[in-house]
Design a protein around this motif. Structure first.
Motif, PDB file in Angstrom:
ATOM      1  N   SER A 173      12.644 -11.929  -3.967  1.00 44.10           N
ATOM      2  CA  SER A 173      12.439 -11.444  -5.334  1.00 44.10           C
ATOM      3  C   SER A 173      13.290 -10.227  -5.658  1.00 44.10           C
ATOM      4  O   SER A 173      13.598  -9.978  -6.832  1.00 44.10           O
ATOM      5  CB  SER A 173      10.957 -11.111  -5.551  1.00 44.10           C
ATOM      6  N   ARG A 174      13.676  -9.450  -4.647  1.00 47.31           N
ATOM      7  CA  ARG A 174      14.514  -8.271  -4.889  1.00 47.31           C
ATOM      8  C   ARG A 174      16.004  -8.584  -4.756  1.00 47.31           C
ATOM      9  O   ARG A 174      16.839  -7.693  -4.932  1.00 47.31           O
ATOM     10  CB  ARG A 174      14.140  -7.160  -3.900  1.00 47.31           C
ATOM     11  N   SER A 175      16.342  -9.819  -4.435  1.00 42.64           N
ATOM     12  CA  SER A 175      17.747 -10.199  -4.336  1.00 42.64           C
ATOM     13  C   SER A 175      18.349 -10.326  -5.734  1.00 42.64           C
ATOM     14  O   SER A 175      17.639 -10.515  -6.727  1.00 42.64           O
ATOM     15  CB  SER A 175      17.892 -11.527  -3.587  1.00 42.64           C
ATOM     16  N   SER A 176      19.666 -10.258  -5.813  1.00 39.64           N
ATOM     17  CA  SER A 176      20.342 -10.379  -7.104  1.00 39.64           C
ATOM     18  C   SER A 176      20.195 -11.798  -7.629  1.00 39.64           C
ATOM     19  O   SER A 176      20.103 -12.765  -6.858  1.00 39.64           O
ATOM     20  CB  SER A 176      21.823 -10.020  -6.968  1.00 39.64           C
ATOM     21  N   THR A 177      20.199 -11.935  -8.947  1.00 41.92           N
ATOM     22  CA  THR A 177      20.065 -13.260  -9.544  1.00 41.92           C
ATOM     23  C   THR A 177      21.239 -14.154  -9.175  1.00 41.92           C
ATOM     24  O   THR A 177      21.076 -15.370  -9.011  1.00 41.92           O
ATOM     25  CB  THR A 177      19.958 -13.144 -11.066  1.00 41.92           C
ATOM     26  N   SER A 178      22.440 -13.578  -9.043  1.00 38.64           N
ATOM     27  CA  SER A 178      23.611 -14.388  -8.685  1.00 38.64           C
ATOM     28  C   SER A 178      23.447 -15.016  -7.306  1.00 38.64           C
ATOM     29  O   SER A 178      23.915 -16.128  -7.063  1.00 38.64           O
ATOM     30  CB  SER A 178      24.879 -13.530  -8.724  1.00 38.64           C
ATOM     31  N   MET A 196      16.117 -23.744 -13.854  1.00 39.02           N
ATOM     32  CA  MET A 196      16.597 -22.946 -14.988  1.00 39.02           C
ATOM     33  C   MET A 196      17.969 -22.398 -14.646  1.00 39.02           C
ATOM     34  O   MET A 196      18.268 -22.122 -13.476  1.00 39.02           O
ATOM     35  CB  MET A 196      15.615 -21.809 -15.272  1.00 39.02           C
ATOM     36  N   SER A 197      18.796 -22.218 -15.657  1.00 40.32           N
ATOM     37  CA  SER A 197      20.106 -21.620 -15.432  1.00 40.32           C
ATOM     38  C   SER A 197      19.975 -20.117 -15.218  1.00 40.32           C
ATOM     39  O   SER A 197      19.018 -19.480 -15.690  1.00 40.32           O
ATOM     40  CB  SER A 197      21.037 -21.895 -16.614  1.00 40.32           C
ATOM     41  N   GLU A 198      20.939 -19.560 -14.519  1.00 39.82           N
ATOM     42  CA  GLU A 198      20.921 -18.121 -14.257  1.00 39.82           C
ATOM     43  C   GLU A 198      21.003 -17.331 -15.560  1.00 39.82           C
ATOM     44  O   GLU A 198      20.313 -16.315 -15.730  1.00 39.82           O
ATOM     45  CB  GLU A 198      22.083 -17.743 -13.341  1.00 39.82           C
TER      46      GLU A 198
END
Length: 578
Positions: A173-178, A196-198
């Motif tokens: 959950s704390r990782s980057s969305t990319s 869902m798309s980023e």
């Protein structure tokens, strides 16, 4: 059933990769906090351990006429040395008539998504959709394409929450969305980027709201919690509506990590997060079920939301839902006092708590460790309270108060330490809130944010999922349930409808379509495109128009053109054997 409940909670705790709770009396030490508005000092939340400080109270008491077997507090509170006669350990206040567990329609919920919907119900989801769409309408003109700022709906919001739960269950959950949404380098989570798309996920993170932004200014003038107040009250009402707590509860505080701008942000150096939002919590001891919450907002403006921040008033507000239910509340020395103990007892509720040495009702003899044998205890009785002073080690004294116990009983299981039953009972029941904090932090849905209402909403999702797990486990007859599997099943049940809806997009790449169908266990339609021979030049099916790579080779199974990058060479015998 009690044994099965304890075994289930122990199994959940086995998932936590950290040490067990320290049951030593050193955990009774206190901590300071400061309000974050101007970083000015405030009244100590839990001051540094007064047992280790030298003050006038640590000096030998003057000689006095004890008038029999009594102790006198600094405020002349009389404590007798002799326990009341003809009374048992358990008083009528602790005779429980209602068994704990789910109640009402919660008893019929046997699926993870149904249990979660008890707390984040259709009304709450509908309000989030309504307020988020108001925010989207206000910023829609800033986007060149209409589809980049389209309104949301129930399926998408539940899918969004499912992604948060999935990321928490997988501890990303704390990782980057990319990183989470990456499907090219294969570092992402398939179920997430197929749902869902980023770009859309980032957009929803920015625009999700929990109140009407067009009316917030008026409400904020009388309530600091206006951005989250309505959703918070509804979720809290559901917490209390669908569960009957056990007879043992814990009252303590939480600190939600937050470093953004907030007028009531707190600084507590002894907490791991140090900066954040302080929340008072009432939690069941036997279930990790949160029953009541109150956000500390400092001094509210004049109006209906301005409440007293005195400790007595905070305690009485927090325990109001369980008064006259024959319960016991365990609390630390920041909350406890003789006045609170008597008021709770008058309302059919007992209390077990540690007490600060500088409380005026505590006799001077109880504050002194020097000269008293190690592992010795002093008892005092002031109806309906029992006060005990215990010396765990040299120059250290611990004071506890109970309206549940009314004798000088020593716990025989503690051996040479000779701990009073009040102390051992406190150690056994003090960790209710700490347990919930620890379980929430293990599979935390929270993402980095500078919006404090969103930080509080993440906490509500964590607590709702944990409460839903308690409901689900109770309705499953306390069979073995892995919390991680429960969260993943819950997340998938909310994500798959959105993935199904995404399949209707005509602009969706074919490769992504195949993956989504595989994710949803849908049959793949086999189409025979192109010629059956390899003399015709065609575009590689897997490369698509992006690379526009031409090839003469076709797949022997589906007759689609395929380039060398998307094919494998095998010998005839291996091909026939497979």
């Amino acid at each position: 059933m009690a044994n099965r409940t304890e075994n289930q909670i122990a199994a959940w705790l086995d998932e936590i990769e950290s040490d067990e709770f320290d049951d030593d009396l050193s955990s009774l030490e206190d901590e300071e906090d400061f309000i974050g508005e101007e970083w000015s000092d405030t009244e100590s939340e839990q001051e540094q351990d007064v047992c280790n400080q030298v003050s006038d109270y640590d000096k030998e008491p003057p000689q006095r006429d004890r008038r029999g077997e009594i102790y006198l507090g600094v405020d002349n509170t009389v404590w007798t040395k002799n326990a009341p006669a003809n009374r048992g350990r358990t008083r009528r206040h602790n005779i429980v008539f209602k068994p704990p567990g789910p109640k009402g329609i919660a008893r019929q919920k046997t699926k993870p998504e149904d249990c979660m919907s008890l707390f984040l119900d259709d009304n709450i989801i509908g309000l989030i959709i309504k307020y988020t769409n108001i925010k989207i309408e206000s910023i829609k003109t800033k986007y060149a394409r209409e589809r980049d700022a389209k309104s949301t709906d129930e399926i998408e919001i539940k899918g969004f929450l499912g992604i948060l739960l999935m990321a928490g269950a997988l501890k990303v959950s704390r990782s980057s969305t990319s990183q989470i949404f990456d499907n090219e380098k294969h570092t992402g989570i398939d179920s997430i980027y197929l749902t869902m798309s980023e770009q859309r996920f980032k957009f929803l993170l920015r625009v999700i709201r929990f109140d009407d932004i067009t009316e917030r200014q008026d409400r904020a003038s009388i309530d600091k919690l206006a951005p989250i107040r309505e959703i918070f009250d509804l979720v809290l009402g559901n917490f209390q509506r669908y569960f009957t707590p056990s007879a043992e509860m814990t009252l303590d505080e939480q600190l939600l990590s937050f470093r953004g701008r907030c007028s009531f942000r707190q600084y507590i150096p002894s907490k791991p997060a140090k900066y954040g939002l302080k929340v008072f919590a009432l939690v069941d001891v036997h279930y990790p079920y949160t029953y009541n919450l109150e956000i500390y907002a400092g001094q509210q403006p004049e109006g209906p939301f301005r409440l007293s921040n005195e400790r007595f008033d905070i305690v009485m507000r927090m325990v109001q839902p369980i008064l006259n239910r024959h319960s016991n509340i365990t609390m630390d020395n920041w909350f406890s006092s003789l006045k609170i103990a008597k008021q709770l007892f008058d309302n059919g509720t007992t209390m077990v708590a540690t007490v600060r040495k500088d409380k005026r009702e505590v006799p001077r003899e109880f504050r002194i460790a020097r000269g008293n044998p190690i592992c010795s205890s002093k008892f005092g009785f002031h109806s309906p309270c029992t006060l005990v002073s215990y010396v765990p080690k040299a120059n250290k004294v611990v004071i506890a108060m109970s309206t549940m116990h009314n004798d000088t009983a020593i716990d025989s299981d503690t051996g040479d330490q000779r701990k009073p039953e009040i102390i051992t009972y406190y150690n056994r029941t003090k960790n209710g809130v700490d347990l919930v904090d620890k379980m929430c932090s293990l599979y935390d849905v929270s993402r980095n944010s500078r919006r404090w209402p969103l930080t509080k909403f993440y906490n509500l999702v964590n607590l709702s999922a944990l409460n839903a797990l308690c409901i689900y486990t109770a309705n499953s007859n306390y069979e073995s349930v892995k919390r991680r599997d429960f969260l993943i099943d819950l997340a998938l049940s909310w994500m798959k409808p959105l993935a199904q809806q995404r399949l209707t997009l005509t602009t969706l790449p074919r490769t992504l379509t195949f993956k989504i169908k595989d994710f949803l266990n849908l049959p793949q339609a086999v189409t025979h495109q192109g010629p059956t021979h390899n003399n015709y030049v065609g575009r590689c099916y897997d490369c698509g128009r992006a690379r526009n790579k031409s090839t003469r080779k076709v797949c022997n199974a589906c007759n689609k053109h395929i380039c060398p990058d998307h094919s494998k060479t095998v010998c005839l015998s291996c091909f026939e054997n497979n």
